[in-house]
Enzyme design. Structure first.
Site, PDB file in Angstrom:
ATOM      1  N   HIS A 138      75.858 -30.028 -61.563  1.00  0.00           N
ATOM      2  CA  HIS A 138      74.778 -29.153 -61.087  1.00  0.00           C
ATOM      3  C   HIS A 138      73.375 -29.705 -61.375  1.00  0.00           C
ATOM      4  O   HIS A 138      72.624 -29.120 -62.148  1.00  0.00           O
ATOM      5  CB  HIS A 138      74.921 -27.722 -61.628  1.00  0.00           C
ATOM      6  CG  HIS A 138      75.331 -27.591 -63.077  1.00  0.00           C
ATOM      7  ND1 HIS A 138      74.688 -28.224 -64.093  1.00  0.00           N
ATOM      8  CD2 HIS A 138      76.336 -26.880 -63.645  1.00  0.00           C
ATOM      9  CE1 HIS A 138      75.272 -27.898 -65.233  1.00  0.00           C
ATOM     10  NE2 HIS A 138      76.274 -27.095 -64.980  1.00  0.00           N
TER      11      HIS A 138
ATOM     12  N   ASP B 140      79.596 -24.413 -58.989  1.00  0.00           N
ATOM     13  CA  ASP B 140      79.314 -23.773 -60.279  1.00  0.00           C
ATOM     14  C   ASP B 140      79.459 -22.255 -60.159  1.00  0.00           C
ATOM     15  O   ASP B 140      78.750 -21.502 -60.825  1.00  0.00           O
ATOM     16  CB  ASP B 140      77.925 -24.156 -60.801  1.00  0.00           C
ATOM     17  CG  ASP B 140      77.726 -23.787 -62.265  1.00  0.00           C
ATOM     18  OD1 ASP B 140      78.735 -23.575 -62.962  1.00  0.00           O
ATOM     19  OD2 ASP B 140      76.569 -23.686 -62.700  1.00  0.00           O
TER      20      ASP B 140
ATOM     21  N   LYS C  80      84.744 -32.461 -70.161  1.00  0.00           N
ATOM     22  CA  LYS C  80      83.429 -31.852 -69.967  1.00  0.00           C
ATOM     23  C   LYS C  80      82.632 -31.874 -71.264  1.00  0.00           C
ATOM     24  O   LYS C  80      83.116 -31.419 -72.302  1.00  0.00           O
ATOM     25  CB  LYS C  80      83.597 -30.405 -69.479  1.00  0.00           C
ATOM     26  CG  LYS C  80      82.304 -29.637 -69.257  1.00  0.00           C
ATOM     27  CD  LYS C  80      81.566 -30.086 -68.010  1.00  0.00           C
ATOM     28  CE  LYS C  80      80.172 -29.487 -67.911  1.00  0.00           C
ATOM     29  NZ  LYS C  80      80.139 -28.131 -67.368  1.00  0.00           N
TER      30      LYS C  80
ATOM     31  N   HIS D 248      83.285 -28.091 -59.121  1.00  0.00           N
ATOM     32  CA  HIS D 248      82.798 -27.406 -60.333  1.00  0.00           C
ATOM     33  C   HIS D 248      82.959 -25.896 -60.165  1.00  0.00           C
ATOM     34  O   HIS D 248      82.148 -25.248 -59.498  1.00  0.00           O
ATOM     35  CB  HIS D 248      81.316 -27.746 -60.581  1.00  0.00           C
ATOM     36  CG  HIS D 248      80.779 -27.214 -61.872  1.00  0.00           C
ATOM     37  ND1 HIS D 248      80.085 -28.001 -62.769  1.00  0.00           N
ATOM     38  CD2 HIS D 248      80.817 -25.982 -62.428  1.00  0.00           C
ATOM     39  CE1 HIS D 248      79.730 -27.273 -63.816  1.00  0.00           C
ATOM     40  NE2 HIS D 248      80.153 -26.038 -63.631  1.00  0.00           N
TER      41      HIS D 248
ATOM     42  N   HIS E  29      84.136 -22.045 -62.302  1.00  0.00           N
ATOM     43  CA  HIS E  29      84.553 -21.264 -63.474  1.00  0.00           C
ATOM     44  C   HIS E  29      85.459 -20.149 -62.969  1.00  0.00           C
ATOM     45  O   HIS E  29      85.019 -19.308 -62.180  1.00  0.00           O
ATOM     46  CB  HIS E  29      83.340 -20.652 -64.183  1.00  0.00           C
ATOM     47  CG  HIS E  29      82.380 -21.679 -64.698  1.00  0.00           C
ATOM     48  ND1 HIS E  29      82.459 -22.202 -65.952  1.00  0.00           N
ATOM     49  CD2 HIS E  29      81.333 -22.290 -64.096  1.00  0.00           C
ATOM     50  CE1 HIS E  29      81.489 -23.101 -66.126  1.00  0.00           C
ATOM     51  NE2 HIS E  29      80.793 -23.170 -65.007  1.00  0.00           N
TER      52      HIS E  29
ATOM     53  N   HIS F 211      77.085 -31.318 -68.767  1.00  0.00           N
ATOM     54  CA  HIS F 211      76.050 -30.292 -68.588  1.00  0.00           C
ATOM     55  C   HIS F 211      74.785 -30.932 -69.135  1.00  0.00           C
ATOM     56  O   HIS F 211      74.614 -31.021 -70.349  1.00  0.00           O
ATOM     57  CB  HIS F 211      76.406 -29.007 -69.336  1.00  0.00           C
ATOM     58  CG  HIS F 211      75.399 -27.922 -69.110  1.00  0.00           C
ATOM     59  ND1 HIS F 211      75.633 -26.821 -68.337  1.00  0.00           N
ATOM     60  CD2 HIS F 211      74.113 -27.816 -69.526  1.00  0.00           C
ATOM     61  CE1 HIS F 211      74.550 -26.067 -68.293  1.00  0.00           C
ATOM     62  NE2 HIS F 211      73.608 -26.639 -69.011  1.00  0.00           N
TER      63      HIS F 211
HETATM   64  C1  NCD Z   1      78.173 -21.124 -66.519  1.00  0.00           C
HETATM   65  C2  NCD Z   1      79.105 -20.047 -67.028  1.00  0.00           C
HETATM   66  O1  NCD Z   1      78.777 -18.869 -66.910  1.00  0.00           O
HETATM   67  O2  NCD Z   1      80.183 -20.375 -67.534  1.00  0.00           O
HETATM   68  N1  NCD Z   1      76.878 -20.534 -66.292  1.00  0.00           N
HETATM   69  C3  NCD Z   1      75.910 -21.015 -65.498  1.00  0.00           C
HETATM   70  O3  NCD Z   1      74.822 -20.438 -65.489  1.00  0.00           O
HETATM   71  N2  NCD Z   1      76.090 -22.056 -64.736  1.00  0.00           N
HETATM   72  C4  NCD Z   1      78.133 -22.252 -67.472  1.00  0.00           C
HETATM   73  C5  NCD Z   1      77.487 -23.485 -66.922  1.00  0.00           C
HETATM   74  O4  NCD Z   1      77.999 -24.113 -66.001  1.00  0.00           O
HETATM   75  O5  NCD Z   1      76.431 -23.838 -67.420  1.00  0.00           O
HETATM   76 ZN    ZN Z   2      79.300 -24.498 -64.686  1.00  0.00          ZN
END
Ligand code: NCD
Ligand code: ZN
Length: 346
Positions: free
Chosen positions: A174, A247, A99, A13, A15, A136
């Site tokens: 998460h 995450d 997702k 996971h 970003h 999520h």
């Molecule tokens: C994530 C993001 O910033 O894209 N933020 C987070 O707090 N985890 C989005 C997500 O995974 O919920």
């Molecule tokens: Zn995330």
């Protein structure tokens, strides 16, 4: 000095964002991990196989040449997702999973799914073709406390969805509560969960330590101590239902230190170090390989990485990351000396 040799881990996971941020953050993940599940919540979101293929190219272009890293792409489900496009993207090896962001649950989720009924046909196709649904798991409603969103989502959405689609594979992304861990165990082996480093290390007090701490704010939000302990027990158990998913969610410093600060913890530079701190403290280093390198691929039906790495418990400084022309991003543990910072490829 302590060392640990394991198969190369994966991060289930992440970003990466896009543009200048993508360029700067991808190398951290590519150095530590063999593969990563890449989240699709860009602006605009990655909603089709073609968009996922184009995004994968941009990620590969940001990878260091010697990295040996494979991004695994996801599509962002909307009320309008076409099952045929998802199935074709999966068949062609472009899309690994889809997702589910409930609308307005987190960063860039405004295009998310407004009700499960709207994606019945998509879920049916995913169950039939073995495409994992990544969720999520938060039910966002004014009458539900932010700390109770995860359990509310399990009860109101996930349990009925699993009952409706007995073959659907689900990763609850998460997890942050004992309820999340119990949910996974109840539905093994078709349900699994990722666990972030911050939810293993901090409880919700960290949000208010001496003042408000925007860099500790992520979604789902940090929970009370009993939940943190349940998550640590789950992660360090080595059980197949739990695996590594950081995450890592970079946001520019000025957007976090803001009257309406963004949610997300940028952990990529110290990802393995953070988890190893937890496993070492709990005397569970012998179960780290299961959590980091074996359970994830087994769930996704992929082989574990052949390559092995040796992790060395050597301290190194954790510093801010500059994004040319945009500002800086502060990683988890910024300003600290962080152990387990040497990675040797063997
Ligand atoms: C994530 C993001 O910033 O894209 N933020 C987070 O707090 N985890 C989005 C997500 O995974 O919920
Ligand atoms: Zn995330």
């Amino acid at each position: 000095m302590r060392t640990l040799t394991i198969r190369r881990p994966d991060d289930w996971h992440v970003h990466f964002r896009d543009g200048a941020v993508l360029k700067q953050v991808v190398p951290f993940t590519a150095r530590q991990f063999g593969r990563a599940i890449v989240m699709p919540n860009l602006t605009p979101p990655v909603v089709t196989s073609a968009m996922a293929a184009a995004y994968r190219e941009r990620i590969m272009a940001a990878c260091p040449a010697d990295a040996n890293f494979t991004p695994l792409m996801t599509c962002y489900l909307t009320d309008g997702t076409e099952p045929e496009d998802l199935v074709a993207g999966h068949r062609d090896g472009i899309v690994t999973a889809a997702k589910l962001y409930p609308a307005h649950a987190t960063t860039n989720s405004a295009f998310g799914v407004t009700s499960m009924e709207r994606i019945e046909a998509v879920l049916g196709a995913m169950a039939e073709h073995g495409i994992p649904l990544l969720v999520h798991g938060e039910l966002v409603r004014d009458d539900i406390d932010i700390f109770d969103r995860e359990k509310a989502f399990i009860d109101a959405v996930l349990e009925p969805t699993l009952a409706r689609f007995p073959r659907l594979k689900v990763v609850m992304e998460h997890i942050t509560t004992a309820d999340g861990a119990a949910f996974v165990r109840r539905h093994r082996p078709r349900v699994a969960a990722t666990i972030t480093p911050q939810h293993l290390i901090y409880n919700r007090n960290a949000l208010f330590q001496g003042g408000i701490r925007p860099h500790m704010y992520c979604l789902p939000i940090l929970k009370r101590e009993t939940h943190r302990q349940a998550l640590r027990a789950a992660a360090t158990s080595g059980e197949g239902g739990f695996f590594l998913g950081t995450d890592t969610a970079p946001h520019l410093r000025h957007l976090k230190e803001n009257a309406c600060g963004c949610a997300g913890v940028f952990s990529a530079p110290v990802a393995l170090q953070a988890y190893l701190r937890v496993f070492a403290e709990d005397d569970a280093l012998d179960r780290f390989e299961a959590f980091a390198s074996l359970n994830g691929p087994a769930f996704y039906g992929l082989p574990a990485n052949e390559e092995r790495i040796t992790l060395v418990d050597r301290a190194a400084a954790c510093e801010a990351l500059a994004i040319p022309g945009e500002g800086e991003i502060l990683p988890l543990f910024v300003g600290e000396e962080v152990g387990w910072s040497e990675i040797r490829r063997v």
